[in-house]
Design an enzyme around this catalytic site. Structure first.
Site, short mmCIF file in Angstrom:
data_model
loop_
_atom_site.label_atom_id
_atom_site.label_comp_id
_atom_site.label_asym_id
_atom_site.label_seq_id
_atom_site.Cartn_x
_atom_site.Cartn_y
_atom_site.Cartn_z
N ASP A 1 -4.13 1.84 -2.48
CA ASP A 1 -2.67 1.70 -2.45
C ASP A 1 -2.20 1.58 -3.91
O ASP A 1 -3.03 1.42 -4.82
CB ASP A 1 -2.34 0.42 -1.67
CG ASP A 1 -0.89 0.37 -1.22
OD1 ASP A 1 -0.14 1.33 -1.46
OD2 ASP A 1 -0.51 -0.65 -0.61
N ASP B 1 5.64 3.53 2.31
CA ASP B 1 6.33 2.41 2.93
C ASP B 1 7.64 2.83 3.59
O ASP B 1 8.72 2.63 3.05
CB ASP B 1 6.56 1.32 1.88
CG ASP B 1 5.24 0.80 1.32
OD1 ASP B 1 4.19 1.09 1.92
OD2 ASP B 1 5.25 0.14 0.28
N GLU C 1 0.17 4.99 -7.91
CA GLU C 1 1.10 5.95 -8.57
C GLU C 1 0.97 5.95 -10.07
O GLU C 1 1.21 7.01 -10.66
CB GLU C 1 2.54 5.61 -8.15
CG GLU C 1 2.81 5.82 -6.68
CD GLU C 1 2.19 4.75 -5.79
OE1 GLU C 1 1.94 3.64 -6.29
OE2 GLU C 1 1.92 5.03 -4.61
#
Ligand SMILES: *[C@@H]1O[C@H](CO)[C@@H](O)[C@H](O)[C@H]1NC(C)=O
Ligand SMILES: *[C@@H]1O[C@H](CO)[C@@H](O)[C@H](O)[C@H]1NC(C)=O
Ligand SMILES: *[C@@H]1O[C@H](CO)[C@@H](O)[C@H](O)[C@H]1NC(C)=O
Length: 924
Positions: free
Chosen positions: A515, A591, A518
């Site tokens: 997770d 999300d 980015e």
């Protein structure tokens, strides 16, 4: 105290940015100088011409120089005009590659970044050795032409410079072109013009030092004979991309490609989310599809121009010149672009995935249902949830643990108060054929007692800030540094951390979730890393930002392969992605929120990922943020059961929402949805193998299967699972009716009732509570497993059901692919791949591609226990199985599918033929 303070500060910060999408946190095009500059250019602004066009080393090469040399600059010698170097190469299967970079012989200030490790090694071998340059001259200028493939040519026009692909022959219709609108611009690296020239950029409280100044690239690309363009994920928007420029959309932002951790993203927006794939595919009725891919990892912005954007009268254009213009803008890097000629949608996807790779074949368990929540608190919670699934007879394969399972958000550790015996826990679940997944993120807690941090800082493995110190940012653990995954040595070191010996408390049934890659940096500009941070090889973060998560995903997947001595296929889910991510695992759409609009937008988001090579994707079932009302949750399970990746997940502030918490009826409904997925696992797995071999995605837009049917081009409420199933989502509360468009000339059979519906028509159907509409296409055969167990592993030896949907010629065909579901041995031929064909009242099973009998290392005793025939009348009496020459019974009765009673259909009971064998069943 310090600790308390930082936790408190962090908490404030988190509250601040967590609970709604804050537009102001993120830059828009006007606040992004390169985007603003590129967007304000007028058509024809590019003055470059191509000179010295020739063939060299099997490529077409040329130089680009400004037509009117800027005398002033050249004379005082400060910034002499430097030509750009252009290279065109041709590859097998209709792929043209165009590179444009600064001239390395003129020693530019710095080598511009080219993204390594994305193009598959095999692609390079597909290069065609160009031999001949054909020159053409007409009233539009001088053209140099090279062979591309049978029927297509690559062309460069000299003045003004333009590169395009066209059909060869008389007509020479263009397919794809670059710089037809003259918007090409390439900012070469240079010294500051004046001492006081401002190169720094500021956004909110952040300053980007930009030591190399402006270095952006932009150009227009046109898609001919195209009705729509698609692709360039990730945006929460429609499948067919809406124009962002032109009459009526003056205020729109371009589609942004910049990997960001966006809290509570909004649907229907061109805003860039967690992953970026700069690949666009066009489709139109008259010609079909073409594609364009720009391999570049810097921030990108892409405009889709609406008709009339350049004041050209739309009505004046002959209909066979219908085209879609686009504008591509990137902050840095080089031009490394690929043109794909199609002409079918599947051809374009095959061409694109021949460059960036086909999807990995997942382990079978990973294609089943996953149960996740932030967080399953402790071992007791895990055991409880696990046993409730059994109590309610709901199958599931994987239980997930989010960040709270760790000791202080230090990955590879366990909070031993909550998880005292993690191995035992994993082993208990494994005994039921179930797996666990833990989260491992790229931010490393700066804690001297944490072994990962200690080693990483000693070895200098962190990304550096602009001053050369370890970059220190704020994330879940507080002060954190980020591993520089671009460096192969660091990736290899990282991969070692996943061995069962190094990852204390892990077992071989534990898999991983990446997770925040980015990367997410809570106190960074736009919640990410500063662009002037430095990576391995002196590469600035701005140059590779969009690929950071890709490298992290790659290193983690390699870690799981190494852990199993290269025997087991890895499973790693990633939030960030880039071209090629399909080779390393699954992605999800991040999300999302528990809203009907987010359920709705999950379909175009997943279809877009599939078109751009990433077949294995899904959206959080139920929606991550917020509490779904029960009806929404049920509908989400019903749709999610057809996502390639099927996982329920929820934020830790939401109410618990395991399927049994909403009363008996709703438990039934969710269970039934999950059962549908388990029933279809053999079909899904066959499709995953197809994606692995060909790149064609599991979930497909209707137009991929019906490319000539205009009614399908912008349909993103329904989708195909493979070429046999059409699924229509229900996206509104208390819906009574739904309109479903069924394409083609052949009928479709309601999966649940067996009712036939005419093709090529829109049907208004009554919406049922217990399922969403799903139809089997006439002329197809779907393999299923109808017995329910606790997990997919426990279904391994279960018998199959074949559902045959006949078309008007009373024929059908389908496939079944089976292997051990976990190892790489299928690559050595250890699998069973059958083709089933029904025609002339006879069903035949034949081998599709591997050695049978002793030569095949994969054996299966599985049999077919039932064959259902849809669309057959009148009913034959019995059936003869050959070569054993045995008669079996046939039944004529209502289709029985859990709870539902449908049309009368023909069922062949207990033919008991083995799936591994050749056989024939004749209706008598
Ligand atoms: C189109 O015309 C309008 C009005 O004359 C002008 O403002 C605009 O810049 C033109 N657009 C292009 C792309 O030339
Ligand atoms: C198919 O999947 C396997 C296992 O994930 C992978 O190693 C292989 O490269 C894939 N095949 C292709 C053609 O990419
Ligand atoms: C019926 O299905 C078979 C098998 O898929 C196919 O070969 C045939 O062309 C189909 N017939 C029609 C009329 O579509």
């Amino acid at each position: 105290m310090a600790n308390f303070l930082s936790t408190f500060l962090f908490f404030l910060l988190f509250i601040n940015c967590a609970f709604s999408w804050k537009k102001d946190e993120f830059r828009n095009c006007n606040q992004t100088p390169f985007c603003k500059r590129a967007r304000s250019r007028k058509p024809g602004a590019c003055s470059l011409v191509a000179i010295d066009v020739s063939i060299s080393n099997g490529d077409l090469v040329a130089k680009l120089i400004p037509k009117e040399k800027n005398q002033e600059n050249t004379e005082n010698g400060e910034n002499p005009i430097k030509p750009l170097v252009l290279t065109i190469s041709a590859y097998q299967d209709g792929i043209l590659r165009l590179k444009i970079d600064e001239d390395q012989n003129l020693s530019p200030r710095k080598k511009r970044f080219e993204v390594p490790d994305v193009i598959v090694p095999d692609f390079v071998n597909k290069k065609l050795w160009l031999q001949r340059l054909k020159e053409e001259e007409n009233e539009e200028g001088i053209f140099s032409v090279v062979y591309l493939s049978d029927g297509y040519e690559g062309v460069i026009r000299r003045d003004p410079f333009e590169v395009f692909v066209r059909e060869s022959g008389q007509n020479g219709k263009k397919v794809l072109s670059l710089n037809s609108n003259g918007l090409f611009d390439f900012e070469q690296l240079r010294d500051k013009k004046e001492e006081n020239e401002e190169w720094e950029e500021r956004f909110r409280s952040h300053t980007d030092t930009r030591p190399y100044g402006p270095q952006s690239i932009s150009f227009d690309v046109s898609f001919y004979d195209a009705d729509f363009v698609y692709g360039i994920p990730e945006h929460a928007t429609s499948l067919a991309l809406k124009p962002t420029r032109g009459p009526g959309v003056e205020d729109s932002e371009p589609y942004r490609l910049f990997n960001l951790d966006v809290f509570e993203y909004i649907h229907d927006s061109p805003f860039g989310l967690y992953g970026s794939i700069p690949f666009m595919i066009s489709h139109g009725k008259s010609r079909g599809s073409s594609g364009f891919f720009w391999l570049n990892a810097a921030e990108m912005q892409i405009d889709v121009m609406g008709p009339g954007w350049n004041n050209e009268s739309v009505l004046m254009l002959p209909s066979d010149q219908k085209r879609v213009d686009t504008l591509w803008m990137s902050e840095a890097g080089v031009v490394d672009a690929f043109f794909f000629i199609g002409p079918g949608p599947k051809d374009v996807v095959r061409q694109y995935t021949s460059v960036t790779g086909k999807s990995a074949l997942p382990q079978l368990f990973a294609t089943a249902y996953h149960q996740c929540r932030w967080n399953y608190r402790d071992e007791e919670d895990v055991y409880n949830v696990d046993s409730k699934f059994d109590e309610h007879d709901i199958p599931y394969d994987v239980l997930w643990l989010d960040i709270e399972h760790t000791d202080g958000k230090k990955y590879f550790t366990w909070d031993r108060m909550l998880f005292p015996n993690p191995e035992e826990m994993q082993n208990k679940l494994a005994a039921k054929g179930r797996r666990m997944v833990t989260i491992v993120d790229p931010h490393i807690k700066r804690d001297e007692s944490y072994y990962i941090h200690k080693e990483a800082s000693e070895k200098g493995y962190y990304v550096k800030d602009a001053t050369g110190k370890d970059f220190d940012g704020w994330c879940w653990p507080g002060s954190s540094s980020y591993l520089d995954m671009v460096n192969p040595e660091i990736r290899s070191w990282w991969a070692e951390k996943f061995s069962c010996k190094n990852y204390v408390g892990s077992t071989p049934s534990l898999y991983i979730w990446n997770d925040m890659n980015e990367p997410s940096v809570f106190n960074g500009p736009e919640v990410t890393m500063p662009r002037d941070a430095l990576h391995y090889g002196d590469v600035e973060h701005r140059e590779l930002h969009n690929a950071y998560g890709y490298y992290f995903h790659m290193a983690t997947a390699d870690g799981l392969v190494k852990r199993g001595d290269g025997k087991d296929r890895p499973f790693v889910l990633s939030r960030a992605f880039f071209p090629g991510s399909q080779r390393y695992g699954a992605v999800w759409t991040g999300d999302n929120s528990a809203e009907w609009d987010h359920l709705r937008v999950s379909v175009p988001m997943i279809l877009t990922l599939g078109l751009t090579g990433i077949s294995f994707s899904g959206a959080d079932v139920g929606g991550f943020f917020g509490n779904p009302d029960t009806e929404l949750l049920v509908r989400w399970y019903q749709l999610g059961a057809y996502y390639p990746f099927f996982r329920a997940h929820a934020h830790h502030d939401t109410k618990r929402r395991e399927p049994w918490l909403f009363g008996e009826r709703n438990t039934e409904l969710m269970k039934e949805a999950i059962h549908v997925r388990y029933m279809l696992l053999p079909y899904f797995y066959t499709l995953f193998r197809e994606a692995n071999a060909s790149g064609i995605p599991v979930a497909r837009p209707l137009w991929m299967e019906f490319p000539a049917d205009e009614k399908t081009f912008s349909n993103d409420e329904a989708f195909m699972v493979g070429n046999n199933l059409l699924v229509q989502g229900i996206f509104t509360e208390r819906a009574k009716h739904v309109s479903v468009y069924l394409p083609g000339e052949q009928p479709w059979y309601d999966m649940k009732t067996g009712t036939a519906y005419e093709g090529g028509a829109t049907h208004k159907l009554t919406v049922l509570e217990d399922s969403i509409p799903a139809f089997q296409r006439a002329g197809t055969i779907i393999p299923r497993k109808d017995r329910f167990r606790r997990s997919s592993t426990q279904m391994e030896n279960d018998p199959y059901t074949l559902v045959i949907a006949l078309n008007s010629s009373m024929a059908a065909e389908g496939e079944l692919y089976v292997d051990d579901g976990k190892s790489f041995e299928f690559q050595q031929g250890a699998f069973i791949h059958r083709r089933f064909t029904f025609s002339n009242g006879k069903l035949t099973s034949s081998n599709m591609g591997t050695a049978t009998g002793a030569n095949n290392k994969f054996a299966s005793e599985c049999i077919v226990e039932r064959i259902i025939l849809l669309g057959l009348s009148p009913a034959p009496k019995n059936a003869l199985v050959e070569p054993v020459n045995q008669k079996v019974d046939i039944e004529w009765g209502p289709l029985l599918l859990r709870g539902g009673k449908g049309k009368s259909v023909l069922t062949i009971r207990k033919p008991n033929v083995r799936i591994a064998d050749d056989w024939t069943i004749k209706l008598l």
